[in-house]
Write a protein that holds these residues in place. Structure first.
Motif, short mmCIF file in Angstrom:
data_model
loop_
_atom_site.label_atom_id
_atom_site.label_comp_id
_atom_site.label_asym_id
_atom_site.label_seq_id
_atom_site.Cartn_x
_atom_site.Cartn_y
_atom_site.Cartn_z
N SER A 17 0.84 -1.20 0.00
CA SER A 17 0.00 0.00 0.00
C SER A 17 0.87 1.25 0.00
N ALA A 18 2.00 1.19 0.70
CA ALA A 18 2.91 2.33 0.75
C ALA A 18 3.51 2.61 -0.62
N THR A 19 3.87 1.56 -1.36
CA THR A 19 4.44 1.79 -2.70
C THR A 19 3.41 2.42 -3.63
N GLU A 20 2.15 2.00 -3.50
CA GLU A 20 1.08 2.58 -4.32
C GLU A 20 0.86 4.05 -3.94
N TRP A 21 0.83 4.33 -2.64
CA TRP A 21 0.64 5.71 -2.20
C TRP A 21 1.79 6.57 -2.69
N ALA A 22 3.02 6.06 -2.58
CA ALA A 22 4.19 6.82 -3.03
C ALA A 22 4.11 7.13 -4.52
N ALA A 23 3.61 6.18 -5.30
CA ALA A 23 3.48 6.41 -6.74
C ALA A 23 2.48 7.53 -7.02
N MET A 64 9.90 -10.39 -5.59
CA MET A 64 8.90 -9.59 -4.90
C MET A 64 8.99 -8.10 -5.25
N PRO A 65 10.16 -7.45 -5.24
CA PRO A 65 10.21 -6.04 -5.66
C PRO A 65 9.83 -5.85 -7.12
N ARG A 66 10.22 -6.81 -7.98
CA ARG A 66 9.89 -6.69 -9.40
C ARG A 66 8.38 -6.76 -9.62
N ILE A 72 2.71 -1.35 -10.19
CA ILE A 72 2.63 0.11 -10.25
C ILE A 72 2.70 0.60 -11.68
N ARG A 73 3.55 0.01 -12.50
CA ARG A 73 3.68 0.44 -13.90
C ARG A 73 2.39 0.20 -14.68
N PRO A 77 1.69 3.94 -16.20
CA PRO A 77 2.64 3.53 -17.25
C PRO A 77 3.64 4.61 -17.64
N ASP A 78 3.33 5.87 -17.38
CA ASP A 78 4.23 6.95 -17.78
C ASP A 78 5.17 7.37 -16.65
N MET A 79 5.15 6.66 -15.53
CA MET A 79 5.96 7.05 -14.38
C MET A 79 7.37 6.48 -14.46
N GLU A 80 8.34 7.30 -14.08
CA GLU A 80 9.71 6.82 -13.94
C GLU A 80 9.83 6.13 -12.59
N LEU A 81 10.09 4.83 -12.63
CA LEU A 81 10.11 4.03 -11.41
C LEU A 81 11.36 3.16 -11.39
N THR A 82 12.07 3.17 -10.29
CA THR A 82 13.27 2.36 -10.16
C THR A 82 13.19 1.51 -8.90
N ILE A 83 13.97 0.41 -8.89
CA ILE A 83 14.08 -0.47 -7.74
C ILE A 83 15.50 -0.37 -7.21
N GLU A 84 15.59 -0.24 -5.92
CA GLU A 84 16.90 -0.16 -5.28
C GLU A 84 17.01 -1.26 -4.23
N GLN A 85 18.02 -2.09 -4.35
CA GLN A 85 18.24 -3.18 -3.42
C GLN A 85 19.32 -2.79 -2.42
#
Length: 301
Positions: A17-23, A64-66, A72-73, A77-85
Motif C-alpha cells: 500500500s505504501a508503494t502505491e501511495w508513493a506512486a 517480490m520487488p519486481r 505500479i507500472r 505507465p508513464d511514471m519513472e520508477l526504479t528499484i533499489e536493493q
C-alpha cells in the motif's frame, strides 16, 4: 536537491500500500518514485533451513520487488520508477535512502479493520530519526480512500480529494511544517483543516465549575494565535481554502477523530539529536498509532 519519492517495501500488504501511495504522491509532485527493498541477512544457522535459504533470498530480493514495480507500472505507465536493493539493517538502510528523497513512505500494520493502525518498530524508528518527511500508510489504503464519496455515496477517484488536516501548536508554529501542509493541499486542490488544541490550566478546572466566560476568552486567544501563525501562509497560498479550528481537549484525540474524513494528516516532530530513544511527541505518537488516513511526520527544528 531531493528529486524522488521513496517507498520502503518488505513484501507485506502495508508496504505494498505504501508503494502505491508513493506512486500517487510522485505523480502529484511530477517526480519519479523509487522502491527500496532491504534484505536483512539471516543468521547462518537459520539460513540452512530449507525455507530460509538461497531460494527464499532470491524471491525476497528479486521477484517480490519486481512484481510490486510491475503492478505500479500497470497503473502508472508513464511514471519513472526504479528499484533499489540494499542489504543490512532495515532502519539504517531506509534512513540512508531518505537522505536523497523528498519524502519516504512506509507501511503500518492495520488493527482489525476498526479504524486506526499500529506502527511497526522500523516505521516508528525511521519516523523518529529521519530528517526528511516520513509518511506512514496503513494496510489496504486505496486511492479512493483519499477522495470524497460520489453522489451515490460510493468511493470514487473522480470526486475531489478529502481535506488535508494539519495538527499545529500555534504557540510555537514552524514554517517547515505549515508549508508542507499547504503544499499538500494545493497539490490535491483541496481544503486545509488546521487544528490547534488547547487545555485550560489545571487550577481553573479541578474542583471548580466550568467558567463559560473564561473559556470563551481562552478560545478567542487561541483562535487569534492560530490566525496570526497562518496569515503569511494564507497570503503565499491564496488558492488554498483554509479552515481554522481550536478545539479544547486532547489534540491527539481530535486529530485521530478527524482523520476519518481526511486524505492526509500532517503532524510535526522536533529534530533532537540525542543518542537514545525515539523522539516523537505525544500528539504525533497518538496520531501515528490510531489515525485512519495516511500520516505525514514532518521533522523541524
Amino acid at each position: 536537491m531531493f528529486r524522488t519519492v521513496v517507498a520502503g517495501l518488505d513484501g507485506s500488504s502495508e508496504s505494498r500500500s505504501a508503494t502505491e501511495w508513493a506512486a500517487r504522491e510522485a505523480r502529484l509532485r511530477g517526480l519519479p518514485s523509487t522502491i527500496v527493498h532491504v534484505w536483512e541477512p539471516i543468521p547462518p544457522p537459520m539460513a540452512q533451513a530449507p525455507l530460509l535459504g538461497a531460494e527464499t533470498q532470491q524471491h525476497w530480493t528479486e521477484r517480490m520487488p519486481r512484481e510490486a514495480a510491475d503492478a505500479i507500472r500497470l497503473r502508472h505507465p508513464d511514471m519513472e520508477l526504479t528499484i533499489e536493493q540494499r542489504t543490512g539493517d532495515a532502519t539504517e538502510a531506509l534512513l540512508d535512502a531518505a537522505k536523497d528523497a523528498e519524502l519516504i513512505v512506509l507501511g503500518s500494520r492495520g488493527l482489525s479493520g476498526i479504524g486506526g493502525f499500529m506502527v511497526g518498530s522500523v516505521g516508528l524508528s525511521v519516523a523518529a530519526r529521519s530528517e526528511r518527511p516520513v509518511v506512514l500508510v496503513r494496510a489496504g489504503e486505496q486511492a479512493t480512500d483519499e477522495h470524497e464519496p460520489d453522489a451515490d455515496g460510493l468511493p470514487s477517484t473522480q470526486t475531489p480529494f478529502r481535506p488535508v488536516v494539519l495538527g499545529l501548536d500555534a504557540n510555537s508554529p514552524d514554517g517547515t511544517l505549515i508549508e508542507f501542509a499547504f503544499e499538500e493541499a494545493a497539490r490535491r486542490g483541496t481544503r486545509l483543516r488546521v487544528l490547534h488544541g488547547w487545555n485550560l490550566p489545571p487550577y481553573y478546572v479541578y474542583g471548580l465549575t466550568v467558567d463559560i466566560e473564561l473559556q470563551d476568552k481562552v478560545v478567542r486567544q487561541q483562535a487569534a494565535l492560530l490566525a496570526d501563525a497562518l496569515k503569511p501562509w494564507r497570503q503565499k497560498f491564496p488558492d488554498v481554502e483554509v479552515s481554522e479550528e481550536v478545539p479544547a481537549g486532547s489534540p491527539g484525540a481530535r486529530l485521530v477523530d478527524v482523520s476519518r474524513e481526511a486524505s492526509l494528516v500532517v503532524v510535526g516532530r522536533r529534530i533532537r539529536r540525542r543518542p537514545f530513544g525515539a523522539h516523537i511527541g505525544p500528539v504525533t505518537h497518538a496520531v501515528l498509532h490510531h489515525a485512519v488516513a495516511p500520516v505525514a511526520v514532518v521533522p523541524h527544528h
